[in-house]
Design a protein around this motif. Structure first.
Motif, PDB file in Angstrom:
ATOM      1  N   ILE A 106       0.847  -1.190   0.000  1.00 10.79           N
ATOM      2  CA  ILE A 106       0.000   0.000   0.000  1.00 10.79           C
ATOM      3  C   ILE A 106       0.884   1.241   0.000  1.00 10.79           C
ATOM      4  CG2 ILE A 106      -1.812   1.259   1.230  1.00 10.79           C
ATOM      5  CD1 ILE A 106      -2.679  -1.499   0.251  1.00 10.79           C
ATOM      6  N   TYR A 107       0.603   2.174  -0.898  1.00  9.51           N
ATOM      7  CA  TYR A 107       1.309   3.461  -0.896  1.00  9.51           C
ATOM      8  C   TYR A 107       0.386   4.470  -0.196  1.00  9.51           C
ATOM      9  CZ  TYR A 107       4.714   1.403  -4.025  1.00  9.51           C
ATOM     10  OH  TYR A 107       5.695   0.602  -4.553  1.00  9.51           O
ATOM     11  N   VAL A 108       0.723   4.766   1.030  1.00 15.13           N
ATOM     12  CA  VAL A 108      -0.174   5.532   1.892  1.00 15.13           C
ATOM     13  C   VAL A 108      -0.535   6.880   1.271  1.00 15.13           C
ATOM     14  CG1 VAL A 108      -0.450   6.608   4.159  1.00 15.13           C
ATOM     15  CG2 VAL A 108       0.697   4.391   3.960  1.00 15.13           C
ATOM     16  N   GLU A 109       0.451   7.572   0.734  1.00 12.45           N
ATOM     17  CA  GLU A 109       0.189   8.908   0.192  1.00 12.45           C
ATOM     18  C   GLU A 109      -0.851   8.871  -0.924  1.00 12.45           C
ATOM     19  OE1 GLU A 109       2.916  11.984  -2.207  1.00 12.45           O
ATOM     20  OE2 GLU A 109       3.630  11.605  -0.172  1.00 12.45           O
ATOM     21  N   ASP A 110      -0.780   7.880  -1.793  1.00  7.68           N
ATOM     22  CA  ASP A 110      -1.764   7.759  -2.876  1.00  7.68           C
ATOM     23  C   ASP A 110      -3.144   7.427  -2.326  1.00  7.68           C
ATOM     24  OD1 ASP A 110       0.063   8.317  -4.869  1.00  7.68           O
ATOM     25  OD2 ASP A 110       0.511   6.221  -5.293  1.00  7.68           O
ATOM     26  N   GLU A 111      -3.187   6.528  -1.339  1.00 10.10           N
ATOM     27  CA  GLU A 111      -4.470   6.083  -0.805  1.00 10.10           C
ATOM     28  C   GLU A 111      -5.204   7.190  -0.064  1.00 10.10           C
ATOM     29  OE1 GLU A 111      -5.978   3.128  -1.341  1.00 10.10           O
ATOM     30  OE2 GLU A 111      -4.311   2.746  -2.733  1.00 10.10           O
ATOM     31  N   VAL A 112      -4.479   7.974   0.736  1.00  5.43           N
ATOM     32  CA  VAL A 112      -5.168   9.002   1.527  1.00  5.43           C
ATOM     33  C   VAL A 112      -5.651  10.159   0.652  1.00  5.43           C
ATOM     34  CG1 VAL A 112      -4.003   8.431   3.679  1.00  5.43           C
ATOM     35  CG2 VAL A 112      -2.980  10.137   2.164  1.00  5.43           C
ATOM     36  N   LYS A 113      -5.000  10.377  -0.481  1.00  6.07           N
ATOM     37  CA  LYS A 113      -5.474  11.418  -1.402  1.00  6.07           C
ATOM     38  C   LYS A 113      -6.870  11.103  -1.912  1.00  6.07           C
ATOM     39  CE  LYS A 113      -1.295  13.598  -3.246  1.00  6.07           C
ATOM     40  NZ  LYS A 113      -0.521  13.898  -4.469  1.00  6.07           N
ATOM     41  N   LYS A 114      -7.166   9.807  -2.091  1.00  2.53           N
ATOM     42  CA  LYS A 114      -8.495   9.416  -2.546  1.00  2.53           C
ATOM     43  C   LYS A 114      -9.550   9.809  -1.518  1.00  2.53           C
ATOM     44  CE  LYS A 114      -6.562   5.347  -4.883  1.00  2.53           C
ATOM     45  NZ  LYS A 114      -6.512   3.850  -4.875  1.00  2.53           N
ATOM     46  N   ILE A 115      -9.152   9.785  -0.252  1.00  4.21           N
ATOM     47  CA  ILE A 115     -10.085  10.132   0.824  1.00  4.21           C
ATOM     48  C   ILE A 115     -10.235  11.641   0.944  1.00  4.21           C
ATOM     49  CG2 ILE A 115     -10.506   9.983   3.307  1.00  4.21           C
ATOM     50  CD1 ILE A 115      -8.756   7.415   3.275  1.00  4.21           C
ATOM     51  N   THR A 116      -9.127  12.341   1.087  1.00  2.00           N
ATOM     52  CA  THR A 116      -9.167  13.768   1.423  1.00  2.00           C
ATOM     53  C   THR A 116      -9.760  14.610   0.312  1.00  2.00           C
ATOM     54  OG1 THR A 116      -6.875  14.010   0.660  1.00  2.00           O
ATOM     55  CG2 THR A 116      -7.219  13.590   3.003  1.00  2.00           C
ATOM     56  N   PHE A 117      -9.427  14.300  -0.935  1.00  6.76           N
ATOM     57  CA  PHE A 117      -9.949  15.117  -2.031  1.00  6.76           C
ATOM     58  C   PHE A 117     -11.454  14.914  -2.167  1.00  6.76           C
ATOM     59  CE2 PHE A 117     -10.777  16.382  -6.416  1.00  6.76           C
ATOM     60  CZ  PHE A 117     -10.080  17.582  -6.478  1.00  6.76           C
TER      61      PHE A 117
END
Length: 484
Positions: free
Chosen positions: A168-179
């Motif tokens: 899992i690439y955390v930075e990519d995954e959390v962008k899906k949430i925050t945006f």
């Protein structure tokens, strides 16, 4: 006749004394201009400033000059002669004395991308009006109740896609949430083609925030401006649809998002002048920045810091498991207050924000000569209030480079606000600071109660913006009921 000569001699002495005093004051003021080195012509000390951003101690540029010249000094970076303050008291004055003493000052690429009507650049009554509108909406109990569920839903959907054997690439995954969460708050746009389009174009737009201010075809700035045109077209369409809906309901329906708030604003003191559509659209685009930049970085770094500190990870796990069990037994929904009552989790968030320094400094420009604590800042000079320097100063925080969420138990409510300013300050204090803490709290709660993880070796890069070099790859393992 002698008395007349004596009179004019006296007048001459007084006039001479006045101009001598005036020049003396100017000379004295010049002596108080902060010391420093402007470096090479045009380039100044930019190369050393940038180089420090690629090290593990990006504040080293400031520390070196602070040791030579004091807490406030002059330099030349990014083609601009500038006075840098690493003094929390001076920073407070710079951030609070807005409009009549200091105005926003940003690199040319940012000014080009956002335009003159950007909330980053407008001043006076219009800025106060818009800032108050957005801040009031983001703090409203109605939004807090609704957005808590929206964030929970987005986090749970994202975490459900993480697989035990998958990297899992955390930075990519959390962008899906925050945006997705932020666009919902701004325009009520949910998952689908519109959200995908906004995310793609905004990602292209934001790449030009720090670049050479050249607008020729093929350049970074040119591509970013084209992406902004595409964003504005879609946002304008959404605004038009909302205006029609508001007319049909005679503006009596519930306020669902930031566009609704701005469209319903009738001006001050009963005025009928509304905010122009172009102004609303431009600023809605600008407000998407936290969803793509600052919030994903904060979430990613929180995971990194916890990965590197097993004791903190264990304590935050225990605290959040207790909350999860209480909610499971009571069958009650989570509320905003549940997440904000997680004291150690809030300490982890505060320490993440202090150590991450996602916003490293705030740029201003003096509109008149000003003296602060004996430092003279001449009219027209740019000023950089360095937030990183304050957060990483040993006189403010013991062992400042160490991730230590327990320090906030000692500091508590007595913390000097001048020394903790991750959201800025004064009239331009980030209106979404409570929403940011909520999103961090919800993500950490569901992450630590759903998975155990092992993070791979990764490093933080601090220039041009704070990022993880490899986007923080981790491998996760689901927590089972027997692990509780």
């Amino acid at each position: 006749m002698e008395w007349l000569i004596g009179f004019w001699v006296l007048i001459g002495i007084l006039v001479g004394w006045y101009y001598w005093s005036k020049e003396k004051n100017k000379i004295e003021k010049k002596r108080l201009v902060p010391r420093g080195n402007l470096g090479w012509p045009f380039m100044g000390e930019t190369l050393e400033f940038i180089a420090s951003g690629y090290t593990s101690r990006p504040v080293s540029f400031m520390e070196k000059r602070k040791s030579l010249y004091g807490k406030v000094f002059k330099t030349n970076i990014l083609g601009t002669p500038i006075i840098v303050s690493t003094d929390p008291d001076v920073n407070k004055v710079i951030l609070q004395n807005h409009g009549n003493t200091f105005i926003p000052a940003y690199p040319k690429s940012i000014r080009e991308l956002f335009g003159k009507n950007s909330i980053l650049q407008i001043n006076g009554n219009l800025h106060r009006r818009v800032h108050a509108l957005i801040g009031g909406f983001l703090r409203s109990p109605q939004l807090k109740a609704r957005i808590t569920k929206d964030i929970e839903h987005a986090v749970q959907i994202s975490l459900a896609t993480w697989k035990d054997t998958q990297e899992i690439y955390v930075e990519d995954e959390v962008k899906k949430i925050t945006f997705a969460v932020l666009v919902k708050v701004l325009m009520s746009v949910g998952p689908g083609e519109d959200l995908d389009f906004l995310k793609r174009e905004f990602g292209e737009f934001i790449k030009g925030l720090i670049c050479l201010p050249i607008k020729l075809p093929g350049t970074r700035l040119y591509k970013s401006l084209k992406a902004k045109e595409n964003l504005l077209k879609m946002v304008k369409r959404i605004v038009e649809e909302k205006k029609i809906a508001l007319k049909l309901t005679d503006e009596k329906g519930p306020i669902m998002d930031a566009v609704d708030v701005l469209l319903r604003e009738n001006g001050e003191s009963g005025e009928t002048q509304r905010l122009p559509d172009d102004f609303i659209c431009g600023n809605i685009v600008e407000m998407m920045i936290p969803g793509e930049e600052t919030m994903p970085t904060a979430l990613t770094l929180a995971v990194k810091f916890l990965s590197d500190c097993p004791a903190a990870l264990q304590q935050i796990l225990v605290e959040n498991m207790e909350l999860k069990k209480r909610k499971t037994y009571s069958c009650d929904d989570y509320a905003w207050t549940d997440y904000m009552s997680l004291q150690f989790t809030q300490n982890v968030i505060s320490e993440t924000l202090r150590l991450a320094n996602i916003i490293n400094g705030i740029w201003r420009k003096a509109v008149k000569d000003v003296d602060i604590k004996g430092y003279f800042i001449p009219q027209g000079w740019c000023v950089l209030a360095s937030l990183t320097s304050v957060h990483m100063d040993e006189s403010n925080y013991e062992n400042p480079y160490q991730f230590d969420p327990w320090r906030w138990e000692k500091i508590g409510a007595a913390v000097n606000n001048n020394c903790f300013i991750p959201f800025g300050g004064g009239q331009r204090l980030c209106p979404g600071l409570e929403l940011s803490r909520l999103e961090l709290s919800i993500f950490l709660h569901h992450l630590v109660t759903t998975y155990r993880w092992v993070a791979q070796q990764d490093a933080v890069v601090y220039f041009p913006t704070v990022k993880m070099k490899r986007k923080l790859p981790i491998r996760v393992q689901a927590i089972t009921s027997s692990d509780d």
